[in-house]
Scaffold this active site. Structure first.
Site, short mmCIF file in Angstrom:
data_model
loop_
_atom_site.label_atom_id
_atom_site.label_comp_id
_atom_site.label_asym_id
_atom_site.label_seq_id
_atom_site.Cartn_x
_atom_site.Cartn_y
_atom_site.Cartn_z
N PRO A 28 0.80 -1.21 0.00
CA PRO A 28 0.00 0.00 0.00
C PRO A 28 0.84 1.27 0.00
CG PRO A 28 -0.27 -1.24 2.06
CD PRO A 28 0.71 -1.98 1.23
N GLU A 29 0.68 2.07 -1.02
CA GLU A 29 1.27 3.40 -1.09
C GLU A 29 0.11 4.40 -1.05
OE1 GLU A 29 4.12 3.76 -4.27
OE2 GLU A 29 4.66 1.67 -4.13
#
Length: 262
Positions: A2-3
């Site tokens: 997750p960015e």
DNA sequence: GTTGTTACCTGTACGC
DNA sequence: TGCGTACAGGTAACAA
């Protein structure tokens, strides 16, 4: 992993489901993911009402009527609403309507309660979609590291990770190893615009599902289908056909086209 | 202060 | 089939 776009998608899907709810009980079964004591954290959370949910880079801030519940998803963390518990469920938040699980196979994520936002969150750089070109250019001028490493530095801009750094630099036509302070103003502008475009498009696609990313309702994103260089080692560049190269920059797998990126 | 390196962790892919 | 190994990477701690 997750960015910014993935975390933004989680926040957007979580918001209508949990804001306004009251936390009845919080239980932690894997203490590695918790900053602070389990009993103290559970006691502090019991009875709190959720007033909002915000994103600071890759950090999720669940705003309570007293204090903040901070969540960082690390590599494989998930916040899931009303899903079945799994062998990777490390925290369970029982609400007055529903239940939220924190799942994390690799246990790189962290959960933390505090009266204020933690100092490490306040020390983050600006949001990449909000920073001005002048401020961005000034931050790049201050650093000699490879531009890829600088984009990954959360004190420069918060929320860019390995996928979007590679994708942004490909679109900008800039080699990942280029020293940050050596970039001309024109090239800095290309990086800035590419970074924002990639992040905006990824948010529209609800993030990239590589590894096992899903949002708070268990749905995958779609941007991984639009990656142009990330994890395409050896495959032809979509612009010129040259095989995509993989090197290490800042200890991270880095993908680029040796012909399109200078 | 910046910069670079390492540890943390486990599912997955791969070679034998 | 099963085993061993390399790999993935965000953050924090550490050394220089």
């Amino acid at each position: 992993m997750p960015e910014l776009p993935e975390v933004e998608t989680v926040v957007r899907t979580l918001r209508p489901l949990i804001v306004g709810r009251r936390i009845l009980n919080a239980e932690f079964t894997q203490l590695r993911i918790l900053r602070g004591g389990a009993q103290e954290t559970s006691a502090a959370l019991a009875g709190r009402r959720i007033q909002g949910i915000e994103r600071y880079g890759k950090f999720i801030a669940i705003v309570l009527d007293k204090g903040y519940l901070m969540v960082h998803l690390g590599m494989t963390g998930k916040l899931l609403v009303n899903s079945a518990a799994s062998k990777w469920t490390h925290a369970v938040f029982t609400l007055d309507d529903g239940v939220v699980h924190y799942d994390d196979p690799r246990q790189f994520g962290r959960v933390e309660y505090g009266d204020e936002l933690p100092a490490r969150v306040l020390a983050l750089g600006p949001e990449p979609l909000e920073v001005s070109l002048d401020d961005f250019a000034a931050a790049l001028k201050l650093r000699r590291s490879p531009i890829k490493a600088v984009l990954l530095n959360q004190a420069v801009v918060r929320g860019v990770g390995n996928i979007y750094a590679d994708e942004a630099l490909f679109r900008a036509g800039v080699l990942p190893k280029s020293p940050s302070d050596s970039l001309t103003r024109a090239r800095v502008k290309r990086v800035y615009e590419a970074m924002q475009a990639v992040l905006r498009e990824a948010i529209e696609s609800r993030g990239s599902s590589v590894a096992n990313y899903v949002d708070a309702e268990g749905r995958k994103g779609g941007f991984q289908l639009l990656h142009r260089v990330y994890q395409r080692t050896g495959e032809p560049c979509l612009k010129c056909g040259t095989p995509i190269t993989r090197i290490l920059v800042a200890q991270r797998g880095t993908h680029f086209c040796g012909k399109c990126q200078k």
